[in-house]
Design a protein around this motif. Sequence first.
Motif, PDB file in Angstrom:
ATOM      1  N   PHE A  45       0.638  -1.137  -0.009  1.00 38.71           N
ATOM      2  CA  PHE A  45      -0.106  -0.107   0.102  1.00 38.71           C
ATOM      3  C   PHE A  45       0.950   0.997   0.209  1.00 38.71           C
ATOM      4  CE2 PHE A  45      -1.816   3.353   2.708  1.00 38.71           C
ATOM      5  CZ  PHE A  45      -3.106   3.744   1.974  1.00 38.71           C
ATOM      6  N   TRP A  46       2.051   1.186   0.839  1.00 34.11           N
ATOM      7  CA  TRP A  46       2.584   2.418   0.833  1.00 34.11           C
ATOM      8  C   TRP A  46       3.559   2.764  -0.474  1.00 34.11           C
ATOM      9  CZ3 TRP A  46       0.840   5.188   4.340  1.00 34.11           C
ATOM     10  CH2 TRP A  46       1.775   6.283   4.928  1.00 34.11           C
ATOM     11  N   MET A  47       3.782   1.949  -1.253  1.00 36.67           N
ATOM     12  CA  MET A  47       4.309   1.901  -2.631  1.00 36.67           C
ATOM     13  C   MET A  47       3.679   3.417  -3.138  1.00 36.67           C
ATOM     14  SD  MET A  47       5.150  -1.664  -3.767  1.00 36.67           S
ATOM     15  CE  MET A  47       6.395  -2.697  -2.949  1.00 36.67           C
ATOM     16  N   ASN A  48       2.480   3.168  -3.146  1.00 39.03           N
ATOM     17  CA  ASN A  48       1.663   4.507  -3.981  1.00 39.03           C
ATOM     18  C   ASN A  48       0.311   4.584  -3.427  1.00 39.03           C
ATOM     19  OD1 ASN A  48       0.730   6.084  -5.842  1.00 39.03           O
ATOM     20  ND2 ASN A  48       0.046   4.186  -7.456  1.00 39.03           N
ATOM     21  N   THR A  49       0.304   5.233  -2.212  1.00 41.35           N
ATOM     22  CA  THR A  49      -0.968   5.509  -1.407  1.00 41.35           C
ATOM     23  C   THR A  49      -2.095   6.117  -2.295  1.00 41.35           C
ATOM     24  OG1 THR A  49       0.260   7.519  -0.367  1.00 41.35           O
ATOM     25  CG2 THR A  49       0.267   5.401   0.810  1.00 41.35           C
ATOM     26  N   ARG A  50      -1.674   7.354  -2.720  1.00 45.85           N
ATOM     27  CA  ARG A  50      -2.726   8.118  -3.565  1.00 45.85           C
ATOM     28  C   ARG A  50      -3.174   7.408  -4.655  1.00 45.85           C
ATOM     29  NH1 ARG A  50      -4.374  12.172  -0.645  1.00 45.85           N
ATOM     30  NH2 ARG A  50      -3.022  13.545   0.359  1.00 45.85           N
ATOM     31  N   GLY A  51      -2.447   6.580  -5.307  1.00 46.61           N
ATOM     32  CA  GLY A  51      -2.882   5.564  -6.516  1.00 46.61           C
ATOM     33  C   GLY A  51      -3.816   4.605  -5.921  1.00 46.61           C
ATOM     34  N   ASN A  52      -3.415   3.959  -4.902  1.00 50.91           N
ATOM     35  CA  ASN A  52      -4.116   2.853  -4.287  1.00 50.91           C
ATOM     36  C   ASN A  52      -5.516   3.259  -3.773  1.00 50.91           C
ATOM     37  OD1 ASN A  52      -1.890   1.513  -5.102  1.00 50.91           O
ATOM     38  ND2 ASN A  52      -1.347   1.246  -2.784  1.00 50.91           N
ATOM     39  N   MET A  53      -5.466   4.790  -3.303  1.00 51.60           N
ATOM     40  CA  MET A  53      -6.860   4.957  -2.746  1.00 51.60           C
ATOM     41  C   MET A  53      -7.892   5.312  -3.649  1.00 51.60           C
ATOM     42  SD  MET A  53      -5.430   6.948   0.681  1.00 51.60           S
ATOM     43  CE  MET A  53      -6.821   7.452   1.419  1.00 51.60           C
TER      44      MET A  53
ATOM     45  N   ALA B 288      -9.341   2.220  -5.073  1.00 48.82           N
ATOM     46  CA  ALA B 288     -10.482   1.945  -4.245  1.00 48.82           C
ATOM     47  C   ALA B 288     -11.836   2.719  -4.578  1.00 48.82           C
ATOM     48  CB  ALA B 288     -10.236   1.998  -2.890  1.00 48.82           C
ATOM     49  N   GLU B 289     -11.637   4.011  -4.766  1.00 44.56           N
ATOM     50  CA  GLU B 289     -12.770   5.000  -4.899  1.00 44.56           C
ATOM     51  C   GLU B 289     -13.384   4.622  -6.395  1.00 44.56           C
ATOM     52  OE1 GLU B 289     -13.850   7.848  -3.717  1.00 44.56           O
ATOM     53  OE2 GLU B 289     -12.747   8.110  -1.852  1.00 44.56           O
ATOM     54  N   GLU B 290     -12.610   4.018  -7.126  1.00 47.55           N
ATOM     55  CA  GLU B 290     -13.061   3.584  -8.461  1.00 47.55           C
ATOM     56  C   GLU B 290     -14.009   2.250  -8.329  1.00 47.55           C
ATOM     57  OE1 GLU B 290     -12.727   4.521 -12.380  1.00 47.55           O
ATOM     58  OE2 GLU B 290     -13.220   6.246 -11.101  1.00 47.55           O
ATOM     59  N   LEU B 291     -13.732   1.697  -7.332  1.00 48.93           N
ATOM     60  CA  LEU B 291     -14.405   0.622  -6.978  1.00 48.93           C
ATOM     61  C   LEU B 291     -15.753   0.781  -6.109  1.00 48.93           C
ATOM     62  CD1 LEU B 291     -11.657  -2.223  -6.551  1.00 48.93           C
ATOM     63  CD2 LEU B 291     -13.406  -2.083  -8.323  1.00 48.93           C
ATOM     64  N   GLY B 292     -15.969   2.025  -5.960  1.00 50.82           N
ATOM     65  CA  GLY B 292     -17.238   2.249  -4.968  1.00 50.82           C
ATOM     66  C   GLY B 292     -16.801   2.564  -3.441  1.00 50.82           C
ATOM     67  N   LEU B 293     -15.720   2.481  -3.039  1.00 54.96           N
ATOM     68  CA  LEU B 293     -15.690   2.518  -1.664  1.00 54.96           C
ATOM     69  C   LEU B 293     -15.102   4.152  -1.410  1.00 54.96           C
ATOM     70  CD1 LEU B 293     -13.596  -0.807  -1.203  1.00 54.96           C
ATOM     71  CD2 LEU B 293     -15.997  -0.307  -0.925  1.00 54.96           C
ATOM     72  N   ASP B 294     -15.361   4.494  -0.138  1.00 58.69           N
ATOM     73  CA  ASP B 294     -15.071   5.863   0.129  1.00 58.69           C
ATOM     74  C   ASP B 294     -13.671   5.934   0.771  1.00 58.69           C
ATOM     75  OD1 ASP B 294     -14.987   8.477   1.000  1.00 58.69           O
ATOM     76  OD2 ASP B 294     -16.430   8.141   2.555  1.00 58.69           O
ATOM     77  N   TYR B 295     -12.675   6.398   0.089  1.00 65.34           N
ATOM     78  CA  TYR B 295     -11.252   6.589   0.637  1.00 65.34           C
ATOM     79  C   TYR B 295     -10.871   8.110   0.470  1.00 65.34           C
ATOM     80  CZ  TYR B 295     -10.547   1.855   2.121  1.00 65.34           C
ATOM     81  OH  TYR B 295     -10.626   0.827   2.964  1.00 65.34           O
ATOM     82  N   SER B 296     -11.850   9.017   0.433  1.00 66.00           N
ATOM     83  CA  SER B 296     -11.516  10.497   0.401  1.00 66.00           C
ATOM     84  C   SER B 296     -10.990  10.792   1.796  1.00 66.00           C
ATOM     85  CB  SER B 296     -12.731  11.136  -0.056  1.00 66.00           C
ATOM     86  OG  SER B 296     -13.951  10.964   0.821  1.00 66.00           O
ATOM     87  N   THR B 297      -9.889  10.425   2.050  1.00 65.74           N
ATOM     88  CA  THR B 297      -9.186  10.622   3.456  1.00 65.74           C
ATOM     89  C   THR B 297      -7.713  10.704   3.213  1.00 65.74           C
ATOM     90  OG1 THR B 297      -8.958  10.229   5.552  1.00 65.74           O
ATOM     91  CG2 THR B 297      -9.037   8.531   4.186  1.00 65.74           C
TER      92      THR B 297
END
Length: 980
Positions: A482-490, A493-502
């Motif tokens: 996860f730490w390799m690309n935090t912004r891209g990973n979040m 997840a948003e594209e998959l319908g999960l809320d990671y606006s944090t």
Amino acid sequence: MRGNKGNNKSHRANTDNQKQKNKSDSKFKPFMRGTLKVLKVCLIIGILGGFLGAGVAFGMVVASIHDVPDMDRDRLEVMAIPSTFYDTNNNQFFETSRDVSRVALSYDEVPQDLKNAFLAAEDQNFYSHPGFDITGLGRAAVNHLTGQPMAGGGSTITQQLTKQVVLRDSSTNLRRKIQELYLALQAEKFYTKEEIFEFYMNGAVHYRGNTQGVGAAANDIFGKTVDELTLGEIAIIAGAPNLPYRYTPTEDNKEGALQRRNHVLRRMYRSGFITAEERDEAMAEEIKLASSSNDESDYSNVKYPGFVTYIRDIEGIRILQEVYGWDSTQAENEMFNGGFKIYTTLDPKMQEKIENIMNNSNEYLAPVKDKDDNLVHPQGSATMINHNTGELVALFPGRNHTVGDSVRPAQSSRQPGSAIKPILSFAPGFENKTLTPGTVLDDAPIDFGGYTPENWDRRFRGLITSREALSASRNVPAVSAFWMNTRGNMAFAEELGLDYSTSPEAVLALGTRETTAIQLTQAYGAFANEGMLNETFAIKKIEDRNGRVVYEHNRQSKEVMSEQTAYLVTDSLRDAITPGLGTAGSVRNIFTNNAAAKTGTSSMSDGWLVGYTPHYTLGVWMGWDRNEGSIGSSNVVGTWARIMRDTHSNLPNTSFNRPSGLVSIPISTKSGKLPSDLTPSEFIRSHLFLSGTEPTEECDAFVEVEVCKVSGLLATDSCPPHHRETKVMLQPRDYLETDSRWELGRAGRVPEDISLMAPEDECDMHDSDAQPPSNLGYQIHGDGIEISWSSGDSGDRFNIYRSSSEDSEFTKLNTSPIRETHFLDTNVSQGVTYRYYVTRVRDEDSETRPSDFIEVEMHDGVQAVKNISAEKISGGVRVTFEESFGARHYRIYRSTSADTGFERVENARANGNVGQTQNFTDNKIEPGNTYYYYVVAVSGNDKADPSPTAEVKVLDDDTDNGDDASDDESNTSEANGNDE
């Protein structure tokens, strides 16, 4: 009079009403209808033209009223119609208002105070206006032009009637306002004020639950007829329709009703309908509700109550708001009483199979007591989606669910734990090529800026591939990925319908961000659907009461990842349910179809298993609503497997479609590179790669080193050769040991594969300056081989090592250092050759270099006799020899010739003392002869050494035969004393 519940039709009190109906109906002749329509259009244009301009007003009016419904008595008199739900086979399974409470009243049957209360609360000028409020309409038009909300448009009772009953729409745009105005004018033209008021009080006012109209409201809320109501109760009846679910009183909530009641009473006073004394007396009344207030219909025997609640209270309400522009209250009222036909995605067979399993108490842990000593039962939910379409085919919201209860998969957000790892850590890396299934991550103690994650088993496995880390649910590699690309990973997840606006935090990788079961299951469906995400839906189509299709689901698939990425995740998650590889291997004891799944545990109160086949995606959650108890993913695995087994019993065991663009190659699981000559076979496994991302370099994770087997360190020239061992080991790397920062496990834990790591320090156990033992020798005894040696210091201690022709490895014979300079090895066998050496043990328990080696050959069967001698004694010749190892007895032979003529003269029993002297006296000799002797040792199986051990010449005279014998013995022993 007291009203009746049920599907009552409106009954007229006298024939005058029927006459009025006939009179009104006669006005709807085609010619009159067309003429009046033209007049009304002109009137509306004239009204709006003053605010908007004639041209603008004309265009708006014409566009708005071309499809307006007709105004007729049947439409106005129709009361609430229940909405009906249909499954995917178009079979009805639910009706919203099977017990709608309706009581039809004529205008004259309604008390004047109740009429006055409605007039004061809603439309004081009702009897004088032409159906609309010119000031309010102008304000609405100005708001429209300035972009302001259309609320506050001054809806009269006539407009509310047309909006609620004819338009059935509470949207506030100007088009709807124009339609309201047109229909209000039409109603005012064709019906009397009394008729309009009667229609309004019977069909346009709604209350909490299934209550419609003032007659039913009086009965259901207060247990009275309208003429029995007090002034305070009348104010509640008149005020509640403004916001039915806030202002209809219940035993648990009367505050809103009190506020609204007092507001209506104050308006009645200001309008002159009541005196101040009557107002104050009514405001002081205590609300006394009927003992069986009709808040909801009895839904205790409804089929599929969880699915019903989801449709009725969540997705259906949302769609009605979107289609009609209603607020939530209006949408809820219309859901109950609007007569909609709602066609759903429910698969009844799937639903029943899931309910049968999820309602079985054996699937759950035992209840626990909460802090108040109340018994609390664990809960569970199940969400099954057809990921190929997005259809929600089955939904289990929790045990003991009744219609109206919370729907856990949609409304209860829980921490997904490790079930988030494919979405947040690994799939994004596969997609952006910062990670492959063969990328090696270190499952080792790591401090991520003060955050020190633990693994579920409190162990650290060391270097493992991403595929292994995902299937075995290792936390530390997941955080690293996860730490390799935090912004891209979040964002993924948003594209998959999960809320990671944090803000990104390492702890997010382990599922601390809450989500719903529907959202999580939908996201997994994208892996199953080859990277395409279909938004989950449960309503296919909605028809209104007139059969018009007002909503139809338009499925739009969205590509959220490549099909190659989706398959790489699937391939890893197949390992997750493979025994010996993943955390949910026990699934295969129950469900054997092609499938992929991932476990999740969070805060010890949530257990998940989310997975899929090519047909369906299923998410199962079990846990405690308020975290009263603990649970693990293992408690969910069997339930998930049983649901999948039963729901797939009549489906083909389809394989996942492997897309092009993937290659499978064997790699080193410790480096992620191609295996080299040094890579041990146990660390070689085939992994899938996106073409172009496969490794091209050879493994460099291993090194060949020579180590000392005694110390385990790098061997030096001082280490005995037999202590040296060439091994293939992992390259040394830095690592942390756990300490107080890791609160959940003991300190001092390290990666488990450091035992495979090459040492970096050299062995210092074998000091080259220390002298080893010397003069190593041996002697064979009846019970073994005795080793002896010399040492310069009587206080020295020693270790004895041995190898053999059967085992070339040297092993230490003594359990602890000895101080003697000899050692008896009793564990020996015939036919084996042994090698020995001795080391001197220093004070710090290090050893010197070894002594010289000695080799002892133990013959098979019996050893040859050694050291034969003979001497002349009085009356004969004494023959002596050394006892042989393995001998049971000896045969003594004699001849007077050195080469022939030997005869056996005696058998002598062996004493068993190997190395000791045995003797025989030959007293049958004749003077003047020379005698020759040899001795043969015979084993227990009567096997004799085939050759003479020695020849001894004895001169039988009285002068010097002893000397001659001595010389002969010496010469013979040197010539023939070796073992044969």
